[in-house]
Design an enzyme around this catalytic site. Structure first.
Site, mmCIF file in Angstrom:
data_model
loop_
_atom_site.group_PDB
_atom_site.id
_atom_site.type_symbol
_atom_site.label_atom_id
_atom_site.label_comp_id
_atom_site.label_asym_id
_atom_site.label_seq_id
_atom_site.Cartn_x
_atom_site.Cartn_y
_atom_site.Cartn_z
ATOM 1 N N ASP A 65 0.857 -1.191 0.000
ATOM 2 C CA ASP A 65 0.000 0.000 0.000
ATOM 3 C C ASP A 65 0.890 1.238 0.000
ATOM 4 O O ASP A 65 0.752 2.116 0.841
ATOM 5 C CB ASP A 65 -0.937 -0.020 1.217
ATOM 6 C CG ASP A 65 -1.892 1.172 1.215
ATOM 7 O OD1 ASP A 65 -2.050 1.801 0.136
ATOM 8 O OD2 ASP A 65 -2.449 1.490 2.279
ATOM 9 N N ASN A 107 -2.813 3.517 12.749
ATOM 10 C CA ASN A 107 -4.095 2.822 12.831
ATOM 11 C C ASN A 107 -3.878 1.323 12.669
ATOM 12 O O ASN A 107 -4.614 0.508 13.215
ATOM 13 C CB ASN A 107 -5.036 3.319 11.726
ATOM 14 C CG ASN A 107 -6.277 2.468 11.614
ATOM 15 O OD1 ASN A 107 -7.115 2.449 12.519
ATOM 16 N ND2 ASN A 107 -6.392 1.704 10.535
ATOM 17 N N ASP A 205 -2.311 9.662 9.864
ATOM 18 C CA ASP A 205 -3.096 8.888 8.906
ATOM 19 C C ASP A 205 -4.404 8.407 9.531
ATOM 20 O O ASP A 205 -4.424 7.943 10.670
ATOM 21 C CB ASP A 205 -2.249 7.670 8.500
ATOM 22 C CG ASP A 205 -2.779 6.932 7.295
ATOM 23 O OD1 ASP A 205 -2.913 7.564 6.245
ATOM 24 O OD2 ASP A 205 -3.045 5.718 7.403
ATOM 25 N N GLU A 247 -5.650 13.502 8.980
ATOM 26 C CA GLU A 247 -6.506 13.094 7.868
ATOM 27 C C GLU A 247 -7.842 12.665 8.463
ATOM 28 O O GLU A 247 -7.956 11.590 9.046
ATOM 29 C CB GLU A 247 -5.874 11.923 7.104
ATOM 30 C CG GLU A 247 -6.710 11.493 5.914
ATOM 31 C CD GLU A 247 -6.354 10.108 5.371
ATOM 32 O OE1 GLU A 247 -6.585 9.873 4.184
ATOM 33 O OE2 GLU A 247 -5.880 9.247 6.140
HETATM 34 C C1 GLC Z 1 -4.634 6.883 4.262
HETATM 35 C C2 GLC Z 1 -3.598 7.119 3.204
HETATM 36 C C3 GLC Z 1 -3.739 6.091 2.126
HETATM 37 C C4 GLC Z 1 -3.577 4.714 2.729
HETATM 38 C C5 GLC Z 1 -4.526 4.516 3.898
HETATM 39 C C6 GLC Z 1 -4.166 3.315 4.688
HETATM 40 O O1 GLC Z 1 -5.904 7.081 3.792
HETATM 41 O O2 GLC Z 1 -3.719 8.432 2.710
HETATM 42 O O3 GLC Z 1 -2.810 6.290 1.100
HETATM 43 O O4 GLC Z 1 -3.824 3.740 1.770
HETATM 44 O O5 GLC Z 1 -4.486 5.606 4.790
HETATM 45 O O6 GLC Z 1 -3.000 3.552 5.423
#
Ligand code: GLC
Length: 575
Positions: A65, A107, A205, A247
């Protein structure tokens, strides 16, 4: 106006630049961007007017990812360099007046992280409770997976230990359990570690998912926001001026809670709001949050050539604590999410900017960069960036936006916008001396390829987009009212025009942006001005004197833009 306040609360007038080391500049010729490459380009970023670099994840990772699947929160991906290289880059940036913030992705971990390998080895593992396990996915909890193209559930069955683990993102990203005090201690330790290397904070994040305390059981966090407050306090203890840029893609009223300015009863998907007797003072959680709502409505406005949706989103922004800030942006490294628009609105934007199914993902977003969406029309592209830098908040650029890079639709999904930075028209766009098949990301071909879009050519062209963005960063920095000021819409008759004003003590700026193709004449009145004042154009030369009651009429070209500084007799600001 105390100009010196802008130094203390530096984030309120910063110019943030997000980059992925892996795709920025490869200095050792192995095809992968690296930290020594970043160090080489700090001067470029300084020249551009950047004051804060946001480094996307550079940690060890299986890279499924794009680095958001981490196997060691304390490490540096050896492909990118070493801790030493990172410190050198941070130090060089500091010398050029640029702060560095880094992605904090806690997370979840990668499923290859030693903690998870241990956790799934057996129910008695010391790390078992570092993740969230259930015998059966709870039926009453509707947890949608974030990536519906790849996952059908947020729970994955583990055959060996016969339980399900939670993963809000991909199944190879098990969610950490922040109700476990050991996990919380570890997260603080991770933050402390990077802070001690000289960074100025974190882009946090997926905050609402981090605070989610699923599978509630004895010991579950009674108030997830209390946890966010504790992280902010920890940051404050370790560094005087560090920030948390979160975010949080939620409606504005729910975002308000994440600043720590909420009134108490909200129930954002990130948590339960303030618990009874919550003791937080305003502004004690996230320092900044991205304004996803304004971003999405910006695209709706562009699609309709009607400033209404953007004006509404900005007007309806909730009040936030005085030290907090909105981060404004046009594009980021993810899909251009349109998830907060209605289905019809989203379809309007799709039709205008991404009609081909391969441009769309997850049923909610586009995998395009701005210039191709606007057919490369330089007037429109510039108008959007003029708007970005004049909106109330702190602008965040994604690498390559300053030269108008396009996407690569041959790449799957979000990789389309994560292509190599285009430095020159030479081999691999100057990104790397490696063979093309060895590159971390292929170079864009076609009309937006490095032959046509690159830094070297634009640096030497006074009329380039790069030099225009440089002008915008300079003017933005010279107008702290944009970051600090009181926002208002200036009334005028054209639906395609956004006329707005920001005022901070004696500093005031009016922005005029024409989202339509035809030139217009925009009449308006600035109530507190008169014919002793002047409206000074900041992006071109020219000065206009309003009438006795502050009335003025300004020409704005098709897709045009003007920044007007309101000056009064005796105003000593430099023009
Ligand atoms: C956030 C990031 C994204 C990632 C996700 C999981 O949304 O911006 O790129 O895939 O987290 O970590």
């Amino acid at each position: 106006m105390r100009i010196t306040d802008t130094a203390d609360l530096w984030w309120k007038t910063a110019v943030v630049y997000c980059l992925d080391v892996e795709t920025f500049l490869d200095w050792n010729g192995d095809g992968v961007g690296d930290l020594p490459g970043l160090a080489q380009r700090i001067d470029y970023l300084e020249e551009l007017g950047v004051t804060c670099i946001w480094l996307m994840p550079f940690y060890p990772t299986p890279d499924r990812d794009d680095g958001y699947d981490i196997t060691d929160f304390y490490g540096v991906d050896p492909r990118l360099g070493t801790h030493g290289d990172l410190v050198e880059a941070i130090r060089t940036a500091r010398d050029r007046g640029i702060r560095v913030i880094v992605d904090l992705v806690v997370n979840h971990t990668s499923d290859q992280h030693p903690w998870f390998i241990s956790a799934r080895s057996g129910k008695n593992s010391p790390h078992r409770d570092w993740y969230t396990w259930v015998d059966q996915p709870p039926k009453d909890l509707k947890l949608e997976p974030v990536f519906p193209d790849a996952e059908t559930s947020a729970w994955e069955y583990d055959r060996k230990t016969k339980q399900y683990y939670l993963h809000r993102f991909y199944k190879y990203q098990p969610d950490l359990n922040v109700t476990n005090p050991q996990v919380r201690d570890e997260i603080a330790k991770v933050m402390g570690f990077w802070l001690s290397l000289g960074i100025s904070g974190f882009r946090v994040d997926a905050v609402p998912f981090l605070l989610e305390t699923i599978g509630e059981r004895p010991g579950a966090l009674p108030d997830p926001h209390e946890y966010l407050r504790s992280l902010r306090q920890f940051l404050g203890r370790r560094t005087g001026d560090g920030i948390l840029l979160g975010e949080v893609n939620l409606p504005h009223d729910q975002q308000q809670l994440f600043f720590g300015g909420g009134s108490g009863s909200g129930s954002g998907s990130g948590g339960k709001g303030r618990g009874k007797g919550g003791s937080g003072t305003a502004g004690d959680e996230l320092t900044m949050q991205f304004d996803f709502i304004a971003m999405q409505n910006l695209y709706l406005s562009l699609a309709r050539q009607d400033a209404g949706p953007l004006a509404k989103a900005l007007t309806e922004r909730p009040d936030i604590p005085p030290d907090a800030q909105w981060a404004t942006f046009v594009r980021n490294h993810d899909e251009l999410t349109l998830d907060k628009l209605s289905d019809e609105e989203r379809q309007e934007v799709f039709a205008a900017f991404g009609p081909d199914p391969k441009m769309q993902v997850y049923g909610r977003g586009l995998v395009r960069r701005l210039p191709p969406m606007l057919d490369g029309d330089p007037r429109r592209v510039r108008m959007v960036y003029s708007l970005l830098f004049s909106l109330p908040g702190t602008p965040v650029l994604f690498y390559g936006e300053e030269i108008g890079m396009g996407e690569n639709l041959e790449q799957t999904s979000r990789s389309a916008v994560r292509t190599a930075m285009q430095w020159t028209d030479g081999k691999n766009g100057g990104f790397s001396t490696a063979e093309p098949e060895d590159l971390a990301a292929p170079v864009v071909t076609g009309g937006f390829s490095p032959d046509h879009v690159n830094v070297a050519a634009q640096r030497n062209d006074p009329d380039s987009l790069l030099n225009f963005i440089r002008l915008l960063t300079t003017r933005y920095r010279a107008c702290p009212e944009l970051g600090w000021g009181r926002f208002e819409i200036v009334q005028q008759p054209h639906s395609q025009v956004l006329a707005h004003r920001l005022t901070w003590d004696d500093a005031s700026l009016v922005g005029l942006h024409n989202l339509g193709p035809d030139a217009v004449s925009v009449p308006f009145t600035l109530a507190d001005t008169d014919s002793d004042c002047e409206l000074v154009d900041l992006l071109q030369t020219g000065t206009t004197r309003p009438g006795k009651k502050g009335e003025a009429e300004m020409q704005v070209d098709g897709y045009g833009y003007r920044w007007l500084r309101v000056t009064r007799p005796g105003d000593r600001r430099l023009r």
